[in-house]
Enzyme design. Structure first.
Site, PDB file in Angstrom:
ATOM      1  N   GLY A  32      -5.406  -0.394  -8.633  1.00  0.00           N
ATOM      2  CA  GLY A  32      -5.055  -0.583  -7.232  1.00  0.00           C
ATOM      3  C   GLY A  32      -5.450   0.555  -6.311  1.00  0.00           C
ATOM      4  O   GLY A  32      -5.632   0.351  -5.123  1.00  0.00           O
ATOM      5  N   GLU A  33      -5.557   1.758  -6.858  1.00  0.00           N
ATOM      6  CA  GLU A  33      -5.739   2.902  -5.970  1.00  0.00           C
ATOM      7  C   GLU A  33      -7.087   3.600  -6.115  1.00  0.00           C
ATOM      8  O   GLU A  33      -7.579   4.226  -5.178  1.00  0.00           O
ATOM      9  CB  GLU A  33      -4.575   3.886  -6.179  1.00  0.00           C
TER      10      GLU A  33
ATOM     11  N   ARG B  66     -10.292  -1.233 -20.000  1.00  0.00           N
ATOM     12  CA  ARG B  66     -10.701  -2.628 -20.061  1.00  0.00           C
ATOM     13  C   ARG B  66     -10.249  -3.365 -18.800  1.00  0.00           C
ATOM     14  O   ARG B  66      -9.102  -3.180 -18.347  1.00  0.00           O
ATOM     15  CB  ARG B  66     -10.057  -3.278 -21.291  1.00  0.00           C
ATOM     16  N   ILE B  67     -11.120  -4.161 -18.253  1.00  0.00           N
ATOM     17  CA  ILE B  67     -10.772  -4.929 -17.066  1.00  0.00           C
ATOM     18  C   ILE B  67     -10.164  -6.254 -17.514  1.00  0.00           C
ATOM     19  O   ILE B  67     -10.807  -7.036 -18.219  1.00  0.00           O
ATOM     20  CB  ILE B  67     -12.016  -5.145 -16.173  1.00  0.00           C
ATOM     21  N   LEU B  68      -8.920  -6.491 -17.102  1.00  0.00           N
ATOM     22  CA  LEU B  68      -8.179  -7.642 -17.630  1.00  0.00           C
ATOM     23  C   LEU B  68      -8.641  -8.947 -16.996  1.00  0.00           C
ATOM     24  O   LEU B  68      -8.904  -9.915 -17.682  1.00  0.00           O
ATOM     25  CB  LEU B  68      -6.677  -7.433 -17.407  1.00  0.00           C
ATOM     26  N   ASN B  69      -8.711  -8.958 -15.662  1.00  0.00           N
ATOM     27  CA  ASN B  69      -9.162 -10.152 -14.952  1.00  0.00           C
ATOM     28  C   ASN B  69     -10.232  -9.728 -13.959  1.00  0.00           C
ATOM     29  O   ASN B  69      -9.923  -9.206 -12.886  1.00  0.00           O
ATOM     30  CB  ASN B  69      -7.971 -10.806 -14.229  1.00  0.00           C
TER      31      ASN B  69
ATOM     32  N   PHE C   2       0.817  -1.222   0.000  1.00  0.00           N
ATOM     33  CA  PHE C   2       0.000   0.000   0.000  1.00  0.00           C
ATOM     34  C   PHE C   2       0.847   1.268   0.000  1.00  0.00           C
ATOM     35  O   PHE C   2       0.395   2.335   0.396  1.00  0.00           O
ATOM     36  CB  PHE C   2      -0.990   0.005   1.182  1.00  0.00           C
TER      37      PHE C   2
ATOM     38  N   GLY D  31      -4.453   0.607 -14.419  1.00  0.00           N
ATOM     39  CA  GLY D  31      -4.268  -0.052 -13.139  1.00  0.00           C
ATOM     40  C   GLY D  31      -5.437   0.274 -12.218  1.00  0.00           C
ATOM     41  O   GLY D  31      -6.043   1.337 -12.326  1.00  0.00           O
TER      42      GLY D  31
END
Lengths: 167, 775
Positions: free
Chosen positions: B734-735, B659-662, B273, B732
């Protein structure tokens, strides 16, 4: 002085200061059990002693002479994942994986507590015959296991699915 | 403006006005068009079996022959000098092998502070146990090495330290009097467009208030740790790291050896984080190991993490919006002060969201840094955006209330067509779609516009929403190596990180799709400083950085393969841009039946393996386009009218992140961010003793993070619209999840009880007076 760990008798340390957690991690290289606070606040070190969940960081190893300890390494048998371990994978019940061993051991112990009818802080009927594992009951009982990645939803799905298939 | 600043400004302008085609992402990644691959399918984590069975090895879990256990002793004053260090009893205690202090520590240079150069990883640039000076309350003053952890921990208690205390600035109000302009990533944070003060004064509708957010600690459950050993003048560090290459280079600088002589591995990281960079513990472990000539394991205690690893700093933000009666913004002002350490440069840039969130007639955005004698503050999940959106999105909600408008409609009314402060076109911005879809699914229409009017028994119920936003970044230095083997399998090596984001799984999917191989034919190795690339797991940039690096290595590999394959191959005459991978074959992209399998191609060239390494192009795309992720956050809270307790009963995040990869791992990233946002909203605060600069709640018992019972089911949805200018069309994720959450909760609390809390976290001491329950 011996303690049984995942089915194997093991000598207890001569230094009485050694916690059960440090015995596992530092002395036996059983590093599946995790250290996240060393003061009983995070639950990462949860293991099962004779089937009951305890915080191994708050336990001195020598107190557990003759007892049987099951760690995350002992949940799977013959290399096959425990169904709860598989459910955690299926429901993405973890991200970094560090709190996961504690969540798994805690959940196994928690479900036994429910089956034994032990009430929790959110149990309304303290005199009831049995406990229904509602979402609140599950979450309340698992609240000693912190997950900073925030995989809580996945963990709840995984435990719920496992509990239903093993009713 | 200095010469350097002028040069930067000229470069920036040149990139902005350059033709699209010259930019990375000028031609869309071919993977965006591909609809039938692994990308977009939910794939379980490849490292799942290791993580659930306890066989994944973290930094403190590598046994080494003859290894010693370390512990640290910390200063108890914020500033001054050590006048006496009594280590005799500790050194004589059973099992103790070494007590290291500034008297016997090897000579070392300070760690290069993060962002001071390309591979700098240090939390600060202070001397590390080199002299008697104390710079913050909690600074390490001694390291004890012993045969067991118990012996080391006991011996530490026998060390006596006396200090000569010097005056320190440990009160924010004192520090504020002497604050300086914030500079972030080499550029001043101050931004002025038009006369915002005059526009605000003239606006018929306005909000103007001060919002506060406290210090936060990352609290990954894995404690910071390193297992280190020297082999001659080569250093091996098993670290918990989100920057292995940075750490290797920085440790080499510290010890005066070559970068190649430091090997940092970090395969599994128990959460970071922003905190798992280079702090003093890795250096101290390595220094002590050098003196003792034995390997060392140093795992910080939880208190130790609070003492020597910085967290997010506090912010005090003035947020003002002036608007016309129809809701259009005339003025957007967000200015304020943050506390900052004296030896680091991280002025929590809370104004970043306001640079591109809304159209406005004028802007004034600024951050001032107030220097304090404290542990260096640092990056924590969405630095700037997480706390900046609290003020911005609370103020928008206040304005909507003031105007009698729906807060979503007010936001849409101020939706910009291009970046409102740079003028750059947006690469991909579908926030309105995200709001519409989120409002529909959440049932926003059922919200009571008049606050404090929905009560069920003891519970006051409210709904709130807020915008989430986080930039697309890609940092320089990305590189990767691909090896194709005769059996038609591929391996990628890149110095990237897996802290739980799903990187290893997702990049295996992406690489498989790029090569046209089945997932089981692809492996991705990461978490090792000897691999190519400088790939920080930060700024939500890893996905793009790895994606662009692997794409570059792929192109080089295929170019080489086609060249070597010669004229007998059906692919003869084609270049790398004219072929695509499908079903284990390379195919002419517009004539798929013209193809040859990798196995056949490798047999044809007579090689067991073919390797290509390449660097990603310079990251110019996010200067040329304004590139951001977006989200619409929806929250329902229940505030107890008797106890003041706030419970989040429902939450939905509607995202626009390319686009959302997974979908499986991305959903967990979104939820995880939102949950940390619930902590920020309702409970998290690193309490700092302003008398002596010491953190007062250095434990998970006293620093509260959300637990199971605090977290409802969190719904996450996304637009899945690819960003045509990003690798794989993806951002990305993550945030973005933590941003907007503080405001969504605070706005819901306002809607529930009709009173506004502008000071996080929203704890009982803040709700009870508002409910009239205590004076």
């Amino acid at each position: 002085m011996s303690i049984n760990i995942n089915g194997s008798p093991t000598n207890l340390p001569s230094d009485t200061r050694v916690s059960l957690l440090d015995l596992l991690r530092d002395h036996l290289n059983l590093s599946g059990t995790k250290k996240g606070c060393n003061q009983g606040a995070c639950g990462a070190c949860t293991v099962l002693v004779d089937g009951e969940r305890i915080l191994s960081c708050l336990a001195l190893a020598v107190q557990y002479e003759g007892r049987s300890v099951t760690t995350v390494e002992g949940l799977s048998t013959n290399g096959l994942l425990h169904p709860l371990q598989q459910a955690f994978i299926d429901h993405d019940g973890f991200q970094c994986g560090y709190c996961t061993p504690g969540q798994l051991c805690s959940a196994v112990g928690m479900l036994r507590e429910v089956r034994r009818g032990l009430p929790s802080n959110v149990t309304n009927d303290l005199e009831g015959e049995s406990i229904t594992l509602t979402r609140d009951e599950l979450c309340e009982r698992m609240s000693g296991n912190l997950c900073r990645c925030g995989a809580y939803n996945g963990i709840v799905y995984a435990i719920t699915e496992f509990a239903e298939t093993t009713k | 403006m200095s010469i350097k600043e002028t040069a930067q400004a000229v470069m920036k302008k040149a990139v902005q006005i350059a033709p699209d085609a010259l930019m990375p992402g000028g031609a869309p990644d071919p993977l965006i068009r591909q609809k039938h691959g692994l990308i977009g399918t939910p794939v379980s984590r490849l490292d799942g079996p290791q993580k659930v069975s306890g066989t994944a090895r973290f930094a403190a879990e590598f046994p080494m022959e003859g290894m010693l256990f370390a512990t640290l002793k910390y200063s108890t004053i914020p500033k001054g000098k050590i006048t006496n260090l009594d280590i005799a009893a500790a050194a004589a205690a059973p099992g103790v092998v070494l007590v290291m202090t500034h008297h016997n520590a090897p000579r070392m240079k300070p760690a290069p502070a993060f962002m001071s150069s390309a591979k700098a990883a240090g939390g600060d640039d202070l001397p590390i146990m080199q002299d008697a000076e104390i710079h913050w309350n909690g600074q390490p003053v001694a390291v004890v090495l012993a045969e067991t952890q118990e012996q080391a921990d006991y011996a530490k208690t026998l060390i006596g330290v006396t200090y000569e205390t010097e005056p320190a600035v440990t009160a924010f109000e004192v520090a504020k009097a002497d604050s300086e302009p914030g500079v972030f990533q080499g550029e001043p944070l101050l931004l002025e467009i038009g006369d915002a003060d005059a526009s605000l004064a003239a606006a018929p509708h306005k909000v103007d208030a001060v919002y506060r957010t406290p210090r936060h600690s990352h609290n990954p459950i894995e404690l910071h740790a390193a297992t280190v050993g020297w082999d001659g003048d080569h250093l091996l560090v098993h670290d918990a790291s989100q920057c292995v290459t940075h750490t290797a280079w920085s440790l080499a600088e510290v010890f005066g050896i070559a970068e190649e002589q430091v090997h940092v591995t970090s395969l599994f990281v128990g959460g970071g984080f922003g905190s798992k960079t280079l702090w003093q513990h890795q250096t101290l472990a390595a220094a002590a190991s050098k003196l003792a000539e034995r390997p060392v394991r140093l795992m910080l205690s939880r208190e130790g993490v609070y003492r020597i690893v910085g967290g997010r700093t506090l912010t005090e933000q003035r947020m003002a919006i002036g608007a016309q009666g129809d809701g259009r913004f005339d003025a957007l002002i967000q200015t304020g002060v943050v506390a900052m350490g004296r030896h680091n440069n991280m002025p929590e840039p809370f104004i970043l969201p306001a640079r591109s969130a809304y159209q406005a007639g004028s802007f004034r955005l600024d951050v001032e840094a107030a220097k304090m004698d404290m542990v260096a503050n640092t990056f924590m999940r969405a630095p700037g955006e997480s706390v900046g959106t609290f003020a911005l999105e609370s103020a928008v909600d206040e304005l909507a209330d003031n105007l009698g408008m729906d807060p979503i409609e007010l936001r849409i009314r101020n939706e910009p067509e291009k970046d409102p402060t740079t003028g750059a076109p947006f690469s991909s911005r579908h926030i309105v779609e995200a709001y519409r879809a989120g409002a529909e699914k959440f049932g926003w229409a059922a919200r009571k516009a008049k606050p404090g009017t929905h009560r069920e028994g003891e519970w006051l119920i409210g709904m709130g929403c807020a915008t989430a936003t986080y930039p697309y970044y890609r940092m320089p230095g990305g590189a990767a190596r691909i090896t194709l083997t005769a059996d038609g399998r591929a391996n990628v090596k890149i110095a990237a990180h897996e802290m739980g984001m799903g990187t290893s799984t997702t990049q295996t999917m992406v690489t498989a799709d790029r090569l046209g191989l089945a997932m089981e034919c692809v492996s991705v190795d990461y978490g090792d400083s000897h691999f190519p690339g400088v790939v920080l797991a930060g700024g939500s940039q890893q996905t793009a950085s790895i994606g662009a690096s692997v794409a570059a290595a792929y192109r080089k590999l295929i170019t080489e393969l086609l060249k070597l394959a010669g004229k007998d191959s059906p692919l003869h005459g084609l270049d790398a841009d004219e072929v695509i991978g499908r079903d284990g074959h390379l195919c002419k992209s517009d004539e798929l039946e013209r193809r040859e399998s990798y196995v056949s191609l490798m047999a044809r060239i007579g090689r067991e393996e073919l390797t290509a390494e390449a660097s990603a192009p310079p990251p110019l795309e996010f200067t040329h386009w304004s590139m951001h992720s977006h989200g619409a956050m929806f929250c329902e809270v229940r505030v107890n009218a008797i106890t003041g307790e706030t419970r989040v009963s429902r939450f939905l995040g509607s995202f626009d992140c390319g686009r959302i990869l997974n979908p499986k791992t991305a959903a967990s990233q979104f939820r995880g961010g939102i949950i940390m946002g619930l902590g920020l909203a309702l409970m998290e605060e690193t309490q700092f003793d302003e008398r002596n600069g010491r953190v007062m709640n250095p434990s998970l018992a006293e620093y509260h993070v959300p637990v199971h019972i605090d977290v409802p089911e969190i719904d996450v949805i996304w637009t899945d619209i690819p960003d045509p200018h990003a690798p794989m069309g993806a951002h990305g994720v993550g945030e973005i999840g933590i941003t907007g959450v503080g405001a969504a909760v605070a706005n819901a609390v306002y809607n529930a009880m009709g009173r506004r809390v502008r000071d996080l976290p929203i704890t009982l001491d803040k709700t009870l007076p508002e409910l009239g329950l205590v004076p």
